[in-house]
Write an enzyme that holds these catalytic residues in place. Structure first.
Site, PDB file in Angstrom:
ATOM      1  N   MET A  52      -4.973   2.648   3.834  1.00  0.00           N
ATOM      2  CA  MET A  52      -6.188   1.899   3.508  1.00  0.00           C
ATOM      3  C   MET A  52      -7.485   2.678   3.757  1.00  0.00           C
ATOM      4  O   MET A  52      -8.489   2.118   4.197  1.00  0.00           O
ATOM      5  CB  MET A  52      -6.205   0.579   4.305  1.00  0.00           C
ATOM      6  N   ARG A  53      -7.462   3.983   3.463  1.00  0.00           N
ATOM      7  CA  ARG A  53      -8.685   4.785   3.567  1.00  0.00           C
ATOM      8  C   ARG A  53      -8.906   5.470   2.236  1.00  0.00           C
ATOM      9  O   ARG A  53      -7.949   5.881   1.580  1.00  0.00           O
ATOM     10  CB  ARG A  53      -8.551   5.889   4.628  1.00  0.00           C
TER      11      ARG A  53
ATOM     12  N   SER B 226       6.707  -0.932   4.078  1.00  0.00           N
ATOM     13  CA  SER B 226       7.933  -1.226   3.330  1.00  0.00           C
ATOM     14  C   SER B 226       8.139  -0.227   2.183  1.00  0.00           C
ATOM     15  O   SER B 226       9.282   0.143   1.882  1.00  0.00           O
ATOM     16  CB  SER B 226       7.950  -2.671   2.819  1.00  0.00           C
ATOM     17  N   ASN B 227       7.068   0.231   1.548  1.00  0.00           N
ATOM     18  CA  ASN B 227       7.230   1.268   0.520  1.00  0.00           C
ATOM     19  C   ASN B 227       7.683   2.584   1.153  1.00  0.00           C
ATOM     20  O   ASN B 227       8.519   3.295   0.587  1.00  0.00           O
ATOM     21  CB  ASN B 227       5.935   1.465  -0.263  1.00  0.00           C
TER      22      ASN B 227
ATOM     23  N   ASN C 192      -0.086   7.618  -5.302  1.00  0.00           N
ATOM     24  CA  ASN C 192      -0.447   6.337  -4.686  1.00  0.00           C
ATOM     25  C   ASN C 192       0.289   5.225  -5.416  1.00  0.00           C
ATOM     26  O   ASN C 192       0.590   5.345  -6.603  1.00  0.00           O
ATOM     27  CB  ASN C 192      -1.953   6.104  -4.799  1.00  0.00           C
TER      28      ASN C 192
ATOM     29  N   HIS D 209      -0.102   1.161  -6.353  1.00  0.00           N
ATOM     30  CA  HIS D 209      -1.107   0.090  -6.408  1.00  0.00           C
ATOM     31  C   HIS D 209      -0.434  -1.170  -6.945  1.00  0.00           C
ATOM     32  O   HIS D 209       0.283  -1.116  -7.950  1.00  0.00           O
ATOM     33  CB  HIS D 209      -2.254   0.515  -7.331  1.00  0.00           C
TER      34      HIS D 209
ATOM     35  N   ASP E 166      -8.002   4.187  -7.483  1.00  0.00           N
ATOM     36  CA  ASP E 166      -7.037   3.491  -8.336  1.00  0.00           C
ATOM     37  C   ASP E 166      -7.154   3.914  -9.805  1.00  0.00           C
ATOM     38  O   ASP E 166      -7.037   3.097 -10.728  1.00  0.00           O
ATOM     39  CB  ASP E 166      -7.175   1.963  -8.184  1.00  0.00           C
TER      40      ASP E 166
ATOM     41  N   GLU F 226       7.849  -2.532  -6.671  1.00  0.00           N
ATOM     42  CA  GLU F 226       7.244  -1.354  -6.024  1.00  0.00           C
ATOM     43  C   GLU F 226       8.330  -0.499  -5.378  1.00  0.00           C
ATOM     44  O   GLU F 226       8.336   0.731  -5.484  1.00  0.00           O
ATOM     45  CB  GLU F 226       6.236  -1.776  -4.944  1.00  0.00           C
TER      46      GLU F 226
HETATM   47  C1  GRF Z   1       1.705  -2.467  -1.259  1.00  0.00           C
HETATM   48  O1  GRF Z   1       1.569  -3.654  -2.000  1.00  0.00           O
HETATM   49  C2  GRF Z   1       1.071  -1.317  -1.975  1.00  0.00           C
HETATM   50  O2  GRF Z   1       1.152  -1.400  -3.368  1.00  0.00           O
HETATM   51  C3  GRF Z   1      -0.364  -1.425  -1.550  1.00  0.00           C
HETATM   52  O3  GRF Z   1      -0.326  -1.835  -0.208  1.00  0.00           O
HETATM   53  C4  GRF Z   1       0.903  -2.517   0.038  1.00  0.00           C
HETATM   54  C5  GRF Z   1       1.575  -1.785   1.143  1.00  0.00           C
HETATM   55  O4  GRF Z   1       2.738  -2.438   1.588  1.00  0.00           O
HETATM   56  N1  GRF Z   1      -1.060  -0.178  -1.775  1.00  0.00           N
HETATM   57  P1  GRF Z   1       3.761  -1.661   2.515  1.00  0.00           P
HETATM   58  O5  GRF Z   1       2.979  -1.179   3.742  1.00  0.00           O
HETATM   59  O6  GRF Z   1       4.335  -0.531   1.748  1.00  0.00           O
HETATM   60  O7  GRF Z   1       4.792  -2.677   2.886  1.00  0.00           O
END
Ligand code: GRF
Length: 195
Positions: free
Chosen positions: A93-94, A15-16, A110, A112, A148, A177
């Site tokens: 997620m790596r 989604s981001n 990044n 967070h 982070d 975000e």
């Molecule tokens: C988000 O909450 C981001 O801050 C975190 O992982 C989530 C990813 O969500 N690092 P998406 O895949 O962007 O929907």
């Protein structure tokens, strides 16, 4: 000035990533999202990117389980093929080795889901509720070797409500975000913020 060529790295929902692609459609946006890379072949975000006509690639980490740098070299090759100038991690997620982080120093962002330096790591919404904080939020920062950490580019705060669950809090944070990541990328791409 030429728009910066950006790769968004994802592992899941995306989604981001979608908010970055949407923002970059504006004619005056200083960056273009030219590539989405996932380390997971089944990441839902890949279909979203394809639908938005953004090139996608998968660099699966699983064959490289014992050699993180070999995974990163494979990823670097794909980034080079697309002449990428900036990387946005968006739910990727790596963790990267210092070699890769150094290679992209000042050019990798990044997001967070917490007000760093509070609540680094996973399960931030659960931990914020357990800690009883009254405000929570999200941070976009430059990536440095420590997880982070790194210079903050943008932050947004949201209230924590008495009846919040991790899911309701996550939804409130996610909304901000989607606002701050495009803003942060804009500032970095136009050069008004540097690491
Ligand atoms: C988000 O909450 C981001 O801050 C975190 O992982 C989530 C990813 O969500 N690092 P998406 O895949 O962007 O929907």
């Amino acid at each position: 000035m030429a728009r910066k060529r950006v790769a968004v790295l994802i592992s899941g929902r995306g989604s981001n990533m979608a908010s970055l692609i949407e923002a970059a459609k504006a004619p005056d946006y200083p960056a273009e999202i030219v590539l989405v890379v996932s380390n997971r072949p089944d990441a839902a975000g890949l279909a979203l990117a394809a639908k938005a006509d953004v090139r996608t690639a998968v660099v699966d980490h699983t064959p490289f389980a014992k050699d993180r740098q070999a995974f990163e070299r494979a990823l670097q090759t794909v980034l080079d093929e697309h002449r990428i100038e900036l990387i946005c991690l968006a739910g990727f997620m790596r963790l990267f080795t210092p070699w890769f982080v150094g290679r992209w120093s000042g050019r990798m962002l990044n997001i967070h889901p917490a007000l760093l330096p509070a609540f680094k790591g996973l399960n931030t919404h659960e931990r914020a509720l357990a800690a009883g904080v009254k405000s929570h939020g999200a941070t976009v920062h430059f990536v440095v070797p420590d997880m982070d950490s790194g210079p903050v580019i943008a932050q947004a705060e949201v209230p924590v409500l008495a009846d919040d669950t991790p899911d309701t809090l996550a939804a409130r944070v996610l909304a901000v975000e989607h606002r701050i990541y495009p803003e942060a990328l804009r500032r970095v791409a136009e050069g008004t913020v540097t690491a």
